[in-house]
Design an enzyme around this catalytic site. Structure first.
Site, PDB file in Angstrom:
ATOM      1  N   SER A 141     -43.141  32.498 -43.749  1.00  0.00           N
ATOM      2  CA  SER A 141     -44.283  33.406 -43.803  1.00  0.00           C
ATOM      3  C   SER A 141     -44.185  34.406 -42.668  1.00  0.00           C
ATOM      4  O   SER A 141     -43.893  34.036 -41.531  1.00  0.00           O
ATOM      5  CB  SER A 141     -45.602  32.632 -43.696  1.00  0.00           C
ATOM      6  OG  SER A 141     -46.704  33.497 -43.864  1.00  0.00           O
ATOM      7  N   PRO A 199     -51.942  25.020 -39.833  1.00  0.00           N
ATOM      8  CA  PRO A 199     -51.191  25.875 -38.914  1.00  0.00           C
ATOM      9  C   PRO A 199     -51.976  26.102 -37.627  1.00  0.00           C
ATOM     10  O   PRO A 199     -53.165  25.770 -37.540  1.00  0.00           O
ATOM     11  CB  PRO A 199     -51.046  27.180 -39.696  1.00  0.00           C
ATOM     12  CG  PRO A 199     -52.267  27.222 -40.563  1.00  0.00           C
ATOM     13  CD  PRO A 199     -52.604  25.789 -40.891  1.00  0.00           C
ATOM     14  N   HIS A 207     -56.419  24.855 -43.438  1.00  0.00           N
ATOM     15  CA  HIS A 207     -55.916  26.024 -44.162  1.00  0.00           C
ATOM     16  C   HIS A 207     -56.556  26.254 -45.531  1.00  0.00           C
ATOM     17  O   HIS A 207     -56.403  27.321 -46.119  1.00  0.00           O
ATOM     18  CB  HIS A 207     -54.403  25.854 -44.332  1.00  0.00           C
ATOM     19  CG  HIS A 207     -53.637  27.129 -44.377  1.00  0.00           C
ATOM     20  ND1 HIS A 207     -54.215  28.360 -44.573  1.00  0.00           N
ATOM     21  CD2 HIS A 207     -52.306  27.369 -44.247  1.00  0.00           C
ATOM     22  CE1 HIS A 207     -53.282  29.290 -44.579  1.00  0.00           C
ATOM     23  NE2 HIS A 207     -52.121  28.720 -44.381  1.00  0.00           N
ATOM     24  N   TYR A 227     -53.585  22.169 -51.561  1.00  0.00           N
ATOM     25  CA  TYR A 227     -54.277  21.507 -50.456  1.00  0.00           C
ATOM     26  C   TYR A 227     -55.005  20.218 -50.842  1.00  0.00           C
ATOM     27  O   TYR A 227     -54.700  19.147 -50.336  1.00  0.00           O
ATOM     28  CB  TYR A 227     -55.268  22.484 -49.806  1.00  0.00           C
ATOM     29  CG  TYR A 227     -54.576  23.656 -49.167  1.00  0.00           C
ATOM     30  CD1 TYR A 227     -53.760  23.485 -48.052  1.00  0.00           C
ATOM     31  CD2 TYR A 227     -54.710  24.945 -49.688  1.00  0.00           C
ATOM     32  CE1 TYR A 227     -53.103  24.552 -47.469  1.00  0.00           C
ATOM     33  CE2 TYR A 227     -54.055  26.016 -49.110  1.00  0.00           C
ATOM     34  CZ  TYR A 227     -53.256  25.819 -48.003  1.00  0.00           C
ATOM     35  OH  TYR A 227     -52.598  26.879 -47.436  1.00  0.00           O
TER      36      TYR A 227
END
Length: 640
Positions: A550, A108, A334, A95
């Protein structure tokens, strides 16, 4: 991603204070095991000559007394000194070092069931109820009363680290010129009046949720939200859409923020945003299209600056979107927590709202509340230039995203479980088959696997593009060989078993991605030049996840989605339900090789073929109900 459940009744429910959980440290896998697994994962994905070269590089790296052993010793020392040897490396690599814009590329979204608001008051009642649920949930966290999560699925029944929950409402991602910083509010004393930031018409307002040491009721919150909507509608008071800056690349936003901070009013306003509990975005109507796909796009990027793309502040961990057209959900920054933590929190909020919505919320008028405050943000000519650039780049993101929500309803996890298969493994093999059908090859695949069984654990990677999966998909697509169904079924079972074994490796801390990442990062300090192991094309390719997947299961009507992680990639988030599977498929229009609709159709066809293969060896009474010859793809009215 393993599914979570609350503690079984037979086990005592402990408070979830993560400091109190006696969890083991993340183990360091044996070096030779990781190197052998790495080669096994990549051999069938690269040309033979390239693999032989990589094999020699790995052999030199892992030789007795070589660099690999030196780095492994350093890593074992790091394990002794830290709670989790990979967490800092992983956070930076995944990140904080990433310079791409947050919308689509990193953040997301969870999309709620469509709401049917008759008017603005209905929208604001929903928002007030949601904020009330947030405050109730935050009270559970503040008092350490949240029950501990327990693993379900593979190796079920183990307690999981709860630390991520305590970042839900206390984290902020600060942009940096070369690296971002994840800021956590750590003060144990009560700060200034707790507040939520409400975004409305691209303006930002401070909504105090505690006034005179009293938490506002839903009626109070509704009253305050009505005031905010009225204030936001005053065009004479409108300020430039500063939120757009947070949608830009991270280095560009860091530069723009430095300019903003030169003004004391801006410093105060930014401080209020950065310390808030969460954002609530009161969106205007979107495009008018209210399919699952279009509502998801409103959450992923807001439709650009002409719709709701500026009605955001992407650095904040949680942005709850409540749209006038019934588009609702949450956008997640996230870096502080994983998707399953977001889902657990969100399901708690929705259950709270279902209980609360049985009564009509009216404005409270017991006492006059102080009006919410509009945040003043002064916009210099330089900032105006940054805004214009940010708006243009967000529009490019909007136009480039190729995205579809595809609901496969021929069957769901009930049928898969009847075959004695793991739904996650079955779907992963179907994704490999779909990809192979389209491109005649497999590619490095990422499937997130929770390592919360360990102190401060986040995730590692299940590399589901296994040699066994390749053998199965080749058999399913080689129509000349005419392999008997029984042999194909055996290959499917072998592929499923390989996925299960890798899943267990990952969730027990024995996978390769975190281990190789840590060795690479330790080498930065130890070596003058990057080791050839980490400059080798096979290693670089192994980290370009063309298929990013995922499993995000939910018990309520909602789904999660995200964008691809490489320019030629696909994102594939899936939510298995008893009789259906929802897929969110993403890619980029700029890549001529990819098509989200085609990939969704290939996934549907693969799932049907795998069902038929399973049914070929079943007695009649255990076959799936009403077999369908084909899965209708998105182009055949299956798009949600």
């Amino acid at each position: 991603m393993p599914i979570l459940e609350k503690a079984p009744q037979k086990m005592p429910v402990k408070a979830s204070s993560w400091e109190e959980l006696d969890l083991p440290k993340l183990p360091v896998p044996p070096l030779q095991q990781t190197l052998a697994t790495y080669l096994q994962c990549m051999q069938h994905l690269v040309p033979e000559e390239q693999f032989r070269k990589s094999q020699a590089i790995v052999k030199r790296f892992g030789a007795p007394g070589g660099l690999g052993e030196t780095l492994q010793e350093k890593l074992l020392e790091r394990q002794e000194k830290t709670a989790n040897w990979v967490s800092e490396y992983w956070l930076n690599d995944m990140y904080l070092n990433n310079r791409l814009a947050l919308p689509v590329n990193s953040s997301p979204a969870v999309i709620f069931a469509r709401q049917h608001f008759q008017d603005t008051n209905d929208q604001l009642r929903f928002a007030a109820c949601l904020i009330s649920g947030v405050l109730s949930y935050k009270t559970l966290l503040d008092s350490h009363s949240l029950p501990t999560d327990w693993a379900k699925g593979q190796l079920s029944g183990q307690p999981l680290c709860m630390k991520q929950y305590y970042r839900l409402f206390s984290s902020y991602r600060l942009p940096g010129h070369t690296q971002d910083t994840l800021v956590a509010q750590k003060s144990s004393i009560m700060p200034e009046p707790e507040h939520v930031i409400v975004a409305c018409c691209n303006q930002f307002f401070v909504l105090d949720v505690v006034i005179n040491f009293r938490r506002l009721s839903e009626g109070d919150l509704f009253t305050q939200l009505r005031k905010i909507v009225k204030m936001a509608s005053n065009e004479d008071e409108r300020l430039p859409p500063i939120g757009l800056l947070t949608s830009d690349g991270r280095s560009e936003w860091a530069k723009a923020r430095t300019v903003l901070l030169k003004d004391s009013t801006n410093r105060d306003s930014l401080d209020m945003i950065e310390r808030c509990i969460c954002l609530v975005c009161l969106d205007g109507p979107g495009t008018g299209e209210l399919s699952d796909t279009h509502r998801a796009l409103q959450l992923l990027h807001g439709g650009g600056c002409s719709l709701n793309g500026a009605n955001r502040w992407y650095d904040k961990s949680l942005q709850f979107v409540v749209g006038r057209d019934g588009t609702c959900g949450v956008v997640c920054e996230h870096s502080p927590f994983d998707g399953i933590v977001l889902v657990q929190c969100t399901e708690h909020l929705l259950k709270h709202m279902m209980t609360s919505n049985k009564k009509l919320v009216r404005a409270d008028s017991v006492s006059e509340l102080p009006a919410p405050r509009r945040l003043r943000l002064k916009c210099s000519p330089e900032t105006q230039g940054h805004l214009a650039s940010s708006a243009e780049k967000l529009q490019r993101i909007v136009k480039n995203l190729d995205f579809i929500v595809y609901k496969f309803d021929n069957y769901g996890k009930t049928f898969i479980k009847k075959q004695k298969y793991s739904p996650d493994g079955f779907i992963q093999v179907a994704l490999q088959l779909a990809y192979y059908r389209l491109y005649q090859r497999l590619v490095p695949t990422y499937e997130s696997a929770s390592i919360r069984r360990f102190q401060e654990g986040r995730v590692d990677n299940i590399r589901s593009a296994t040699p066994e999966a390749l053998a199965f998909v080749q058999a399913m697509t080689d129509h000349k060989a005419a392999m008997p169904a029984s042999e194909k079924l055996q290959l499917l079972q072998t592929a499923m078993q390989a996925h299960k074994q890798y899943t267990v490796m990952a969730i027990t801390g024995m996978a390769i991605d975190n281990h190789l990442l840590a060795l690479r990062e330790l080498a930065r300090d130890l070596c003058k030049e990057p080791p050839e192991m980490f400059m080798d094309e096979t290693y670089l390719m192994s980290n370009r996840f063309v298929l990013s997947t995922s499993q995000v299961p939910t018990t309520m009507e909602m789904f999660c989605c995200y964008g691809p992680v490489v320019p030629n990639g696909n994102g594939a988030c899936y939510n298995p339900q008893p009789e259906a599977i929802t897929f969110c498929i993403s890619s980029f229009h700029s890549c001529k090789e990819t098509s989200s609709v085609e990939f969704a159709e290939a996934v549907g066809a693969s799932l049907v073929d795998m069902r038929d293969l399973c049914s070929s060896r079943q007695p009649a009474d255990s076959k799936p109900p009403a077999p369908k010859e084909k899965a209708r793809g998105p182009s055949q009215a299956k798009q949600s």
